[in-house]
Design a protein around this motif. Structure first.
Motif, PDB file in Angstrom:
ATOM      1  N   TYR A   5       0.824  -1.209   0.000  1.00  0.00           N
ATOM      2  CA  TYR A   5       0.000   0.000   0.000  1.00  0.00           C
ATOM      3  C   TYR A   5       0.861   1.263   0.000  1.00  0.00           C
ATOM      4  O   TYR A   5       0.591   2.226  -0.725  1.00  0.00           O
TER       5      TYR A   5
ATOM      6  N   GLN B  15      -6.575   3.025  -3.565  1.00  0.00           N
ATOM      7  CA  GLN B  15      -7.877   2.742  -2.957  1.00  0.00           C
ATOM      8  C   GLN B  15      -8.306   1.304  -3.239  1.00  0.00           C
ATOM      9  O   GLN B  15      -8.916   0.644  -2.389  1.00  0.00           O
TER      10      GLN B  15
ATOM     11  N   TRP C   1      -6.477  -0.929  -0.881  1.00  0.00           N
ATOM     12  CA  TRP C   1      -7.046  -0.739   0.461  1.00  0.00           C
ATOM     13  C   TRP C   1      -8.390  -1.457   0.600  1.00  0.00           C
ATOM     14  O   TRP C   1      -8.645  -2.160   1.575  1.00  0.00           O
TER      15      TRP C   1
ATOM     16  N   THR D 171     -12.889   8.880  -3.039  1.00  0.00           N
ATOM     17  CA  THR D 171     -12.895   8.506  -1.624  1.00  0.00           C
ATOM     18  C   THR D 171     -13.582   7.151  -1.484  1.00  0.00           C
ATOM     19  O   THR D 171     -14.575   6.873  -2.158  1.00  0.00           O
TER      20      THR D 171
ATOM     21  N   GLU E  28     -11.229   7.985  10.136  1.00  0.00           N
ATOM     22  CA  GLU E  28     -10.797   8.478   8.830  1.00  0.00           C
ATOM     23  C   GLU E  28      -9.301   8.736   8.746  1.00  0.00           C
ATOM     24  O   GLU E  28      -8.665   9.183   9.697  1.00  0.00           O
TER      25      GLU E  28
ATOM     26  N   HIS F 157      -6.406   9.858   5.227  1.00  0.00           N
ATOM     27  CA  HIS F 157      -6.459  10.286   3.819  1.00  0.00           C
ATOM     28  C   HIS F 157      -5.474   9.503   2.972  1.00  0.00           C
ATOM     29  O   HIS F 157      -4.427   9.064   3.446  1.00  0.00           O
ATOM     30  N   ALA F 158      -5.848   9.323   1.712  1.00  0.00           N
ATOM     31  CA  ALA F 158      -5.184   8.359   0.836  1.00  0.00           C
ATOM     32  C   ALA F 158      -4.097   8.965  -0.036  1.00  0.00           C
ATOM     33  O   ALA F 158      -3.255   8.240  -0.573  1.00  0.00           O
TER      34      ALA F 158
ATOM     35  N   ARG G 117      -0.913   7.527   4.131  1.00  0.00           N
ATOM     36  CA  ARG G 117      -1.412   6.179   3.890  1.00  0.00           C
ATOM     37  C   ARG G 117      -1.279   5.325   5.137  1.00  0.00           C
ATOM     38  O   ARG G 117      -1.996   4.335   5.294  1.00  0.00           O
TER      39      ARG G 117
ATOM     40  N   GLY H  35      -4.674   5.382   6.564  1.00  0.00           N
ATOM     41  CA  GLY H  35      -5.550   4.404   5.927  1.00  0.00           C
ATOM     42  C   GLY H  35      -5.262   3.002   6.417  1.00  0.00           C
ATOM     43  O   GLY H  35      -6.180   2.188   6.632  1.00  0.00           O
TER      44      GLY H  35
ATOM     45  N   THR I 114     -13.228   5.440   6.626  1.00  0.00           N
ATOM     46  CA  THR I 114     -13.215   6.383   5.501  1.00  0.00           C
ATOM     47  C   THR I 114     -11.790   6.726   5.086  1.00  0.00           C
ATOM     48  O   THR I 114     -10.993   7.201   5.899  1.00  0.00           O
ATOM     49  N   ASN I 115     -11.492   6.482   3.821  1.00  0.00           N
ATOM     50  CA  ASN I 115     -10.179   6.802   3.261  1.00  0.00           C
ATOM     51  C   ASN I 115     -10.380   7.893   2.217  1.00  0.00           C
ATOM     52  O   ASN I 115     -10.758   7.624   1.079  1.00  0.00           O
TER      53      ASN I 115
END
Length: 362
Positions: free
Chosen positions: A18, A32, A35, A53, A69, A71-72, A185, A188, A212-213
């Protein structure tokens, strides 16, 4: 739940693939997919939105909704201008650091695949000793080994192509994870591990959990702004990175004092709902999870701000992972901090009561 048991071989294989995958802002979909594939056994369903998202949901029919949450996206560059002799000038996509660019290898993402290049830089012998010019966005350039603009274009490279660094995951001294794009990441990854632990421990939650990513955090919390309108959550716990301020050239009087290996960082800021933060702190104390405190001024600079001020106000809090060398290719975190962030989010979720408002006026 012992901290030692949290990360297993499958977790680490997922983390490495990832992190190594490129997911620049605006182009997060490949990451994503990795993931979501990992998360699939641990959630009931997924939702995705127009900009990419991804949300894994446990108990999608429950009216009370809790978000965890990360963020990606990762910082990157755009091709901005191609010279007649085949050199490329760039602009930022997120907070890319011009000072680390010279002599870095790059991947340019094109419809034809990855094109390799390097950020060139004049040799030390040729630079003006009296007044050395520092790297800045106007003078750093990429060399693809081409002699003309036409050669560059023949490779599939054009203005607007996105550029990432190829640096990959490595472990230093057994417990320091190093890679580009640990911001964020790793967030995530940590929320995915929370979902795994809930599944493995057969936890039945009384509410809906939205793992939530979000995309596009690095350009202004944009993915979080979009998805919070879709989910309309009641509670949001955000995880992102913060600075280890104990390395050289950082002023603790400005940045505060937080350090890798000392535990998750709990933030004080207007966007952080005090009662939710107090629940997190109580959880850390009861479960003997080490933690640090950090004060933010007007904003946290994370997706916490987007969730908190959405939908008429969402009780939101931030649990950060201390990190060294942010927005470089050698971002570094401590394995124990990663495990303790996972543990703290997991244990806090178990303490949240269904329909809890976190109101100050009870």
């Amino acid at each position: 739940m012992s901290t030692k048991s949290i990360l297993n071989n499958e977790s680490m294989a997922f983390l490495e693939s990832y992190l190594n995958n490129a997911s620049p802002t605006g182009y997060e979909s490949s990451g994503q997919k990795i993931w979501m594939e990992y998360l699939k056994p641990y959630v009931d369903t997924f939702i995705t939105d127009t900009y990419g998202t991804a949300v894994g949901i446990i108990n999608p029919d429950a009216p009370f909704k809790v978000v965890i949450e990360g963020h990606a996206d990762e910082i990157s560059w755009y091709v901005n201008y191609i010279t007649d002799d085949g050199l490329i000038y760039v602009i930022r996509n997120g907070g890319s650091d011009h000072q680390i660019a010279p002599s870095k290898r790059v991947n340019i993402h094109t419809k034809k695949g990855i094109v390799k290049g390097v950020f060139g830089w004049p040799a030390i012998h040729t630079r003006n000793r009296d007044k050395e010019e520092n790297p800045k966005t106007s003078n750093i350039f990429i060399d693809l080994g081409c002699e003309t603009k036409e050669e560059v274009e023949k490779l599939g490279v054009h203005v607007g192509c996105v550029i990432t660094y190829p640096d990959e995951f490595v472990i230093l001294n057994e417990n320091k994870f190093v890679c580009r794009a640990i911001d964020n990441r790793m967030g995530g990854f940590m929320i995915a591990e929370v979902a795994r632990l809930l599944h493995e421990n057969k936890v039945k939650l009384p509410f809906g959990l939205y793992i939530t990513n979000a995309v596009q955090e690095e350009v202004g919390l944009r993915g979080a702004e979009m998805i919070t309108q879709t989910i309309k959550p009641n509670v949001a716990i955000i995880t992102d990175v913060c600075h280890d301020s104990t390395t050289p050239m950082i002023d603790k009087k400005i940045e505060g004092e937080t350090k890798i290996g000392k535990g998750p960082v709990i933030t004080y800021a207007p966007a952080v709902q005090n009662n939710l933060r107090d629940l997190i702190i109580t959880t850390a104390e009861e479960k003997e999870i080490p933690f640090q405190r950090l004060a933010s001024s007007r904003v946290t600079g994370t997706d916490t701000d987007a969730f908190a001020y959405s939908n008429g106000g969402v009780a939101s809090a931030l649990i950060s992972l201390p990190l060294r060398y942010m927005h470089t290719t050698v971002e570094m975190v401590h394995k124990e901090d990663v495990e303790n962030v996972i543990k703290l989010i997991y244990e806090t979720i178990l303490k949240i009561e269904n329909n809890e408002t976190f109101s100050y006026f009870k």
